[in-house]
Scaffold this motif. Sequence first.
Motif, PDB file in Angstrom:
ATOM      1  N   ARG A 147       0.845  -1.196   0.000  1.00  0.00           N
ATOM      2  CA  ARG A 147       0.000   0.000   0.000  1.00  0.00           C
ATOM      3  C   ARG A 147       0.881   1.248   0.000  1.00  0.00           C
ATOM      4  O   ARG A 147       1.750   1.394   0.854  1.00  0.00           O
ATOM      5  CB  ARG A 147      -0.917   0.018   1.219  1.00  0.00           C
ATOM      6  N   GLU A 149       1.002   5.397   0.109  1.00  0.00           N
ATOM      7  CA  GLU A 149       0.228   6.562   0.533  1.00  0.00           C
ATOM      8  C   GLU A 149       1.019   7.839   0.285  1.00  0.00           C
ATOM      9  O   GLU A 149       2.233   7.890   0.539  1.00  0.00           O
ATOM     10  CB  GLU A 149      -0.119   6.468   2.022  1.00  0.00           C
ATOM     11  N   ARG A 150       0.310   8.852  -0.212  1.00  0.00           N
ATOM     12  CA  ARG A 150       0.902  10.170  -0.435  1.00  0.00           C
ATOM     13  C   ARG A 150      -0.160  11.223  -0.183  1.00  0.00           C
ATOM     14  O   ARG A 150      -1.315  11.060  -0.596  1.00  0.00           O
ATOM     15  CB  ARG A 150       1.436  10.287  -1.871  1.00  0.00           C
ATOM     16  N   ARG A 154      -4.899   9.778  -4.173  1.00  0.00           N
ATOM     17  CA  ARG A 154      -5.530   8.532  -3.778  1.00  0.00           C
ATOM     18  C   ARG A 154      -4.484   7.506  -3.346  1.00  0.00           C
ATOM     19  O   ARG A 154      -3.413   7.410  -3.930  1.00  0.00           O
ATOM     20  CB  ARG A 154      -6.344   7.950  -4.938  1.00  0.00           C
ATOM     21  N   THR A 155      -4.836   6.730  -2.317  1.00  0.00           N
ATOM     22  CA  THR A 155      -3.968   5.622  -1.908  1.00  0.00           C
ATOM     23  C   THR A 155      -3.982   4.542  -2.984  1.00  0.00           C
ATOM     24  O   THR A 155      -5.033   4.215  -3.530  1.00  0.00           O
ATOM     25  CB  THR A 155      -4.458   5.036  -0.573  1.00  0.00           C
ATOM     26  N   THR A 156      -2.809   4.000  -3.267  1.00  0.00           N
ATOM     27  CA  THR A 156      -2.671   2.999  -4.324  1.00  0.00           C
ATOM     28  C   THR A 156      -2.185   1.692  -3.717  1.00  0.00           C
ATOM     29  O   THR A 156      -1.280   1.688  -2.873  1.00  0.00           O
ATOM     30  CB  THR A 156      -1.681   3.470  -5.396  1.00  0.00           C
ATOM     31  N   THR A 157      -2.784   0.594  -4.123  1.00  0.00           N
ATOM     32  CA  THR A 157      -2.389  -0.721  -3.621  1.00  0.00           C
ATOM     33  C   THR A 157      -1.897  -1.596  -4.775  1.00  0.00           C
ATOM     34  O   THR A 157      -2.278  -1.400  -5.929  1.00  0.00           O
ATOM     35  CB  THR A 157      -3.559  -1.422  -2.915  1.00  0.00           C
ATOM     36  N   PHE A 175       0.376   7.394  -9.037  1.00  0.00           N
ATOM     37  CA  PHE A 175      -0.683   8.030  -8.271  1.00  0.00           C
ATOM     38  C   PHE A 175      -1.602   8.829  -9.191  1.00  0.00           C
ATOM     39  O   PHE A 175      -1.158   9.421 -10.174  1.00  0.00           O
ATOM     40  CB  PHE A 175      -0.100   8.974  -7.214  1.00  0.00           C
TER      41      PHE A 175
END
Length: 300
Positions: A147, A149-150, A154-157, A175
């Motif tokens: 996962r 996060e920035r 949006r959070t990307t998995t 992202f």
Amino acid sequence: MHVASMLVLERGPYLLSVFFFVVVSLSFTTEAAADGSSASPAAPASSKRACIDASERAQRARKTGELRAAADALLVCSAPACPTMIREDCSSWMSDVRAAMPTVVFGARDAEGHDVVDVRVFVDGERTAETLDGKPVTLDPGPHAFRFERNGVRTTTEQAVIREGEKNRAITVTFRPAARSEPVAVAASSASSNGGRIPTATWTFGAVSVLAFGGALAVDLSAFGDATCKPHCSDAQVSSIKTKTYAAGALAGVGVLSLALAAYVFFTRPTSSSAALSVLPGLELRASAHGGGAELRGAF
């Protein structure tokens, strides 16, 4: 001079014995120091037990694919304080574990394809990196969930199966900007599109209400006409008048209920605080949120 010579002759044997004792003592001390430096002290029993336990943990971890745990245990049993045989085995196993342990390199790009480093990475829910530095990260072989996060996006998995012995596998994500204003825009668009027309359900319930009131009026008039027989109405005529009266009341009730439903659907539709609707040519219906009421204005 004569006196000094006499003292030397008298003290000579004593001085010679003292010199001989000092020389012999120094030689024994030197030999003991040399023997002590060449022989290593025996490891304490507790240290030996810890080395054996670490060796056993390392072997169990290797069999289950927990290579990082195996490496930690091998560092303990390959320490200089461990017995020679255990230390040599653990050092040999450490080389095999390091060769089998896979590594990954995290990367991230923005929507324009530029590399970014202000990214937090979680592996299987555990925070692994605060920023991206391009250095490899060791993992156990098997499936993993990554996962990224920035702030502001949006959070990307990402899901990946990391193979044993795989080195420097790139796990890279892109992202996308967070669309925070999209729900508001959709709601505003829906309100503006619905604000210019009356809902179909309002028209339907309104039509039922008009028909019910018309039917109630017609039946009531018919009952009123039959009542002209008073005071000489027969039982059949009285029964017919009562039936028509009850029917008129029921139809009136349906009309009231339908009118209430039409009003409810109309006033609960998505709209702005004040919306003007053109119902008929020359007639304007304006609903206002001020005071919770409604105005009916007409231009004739």
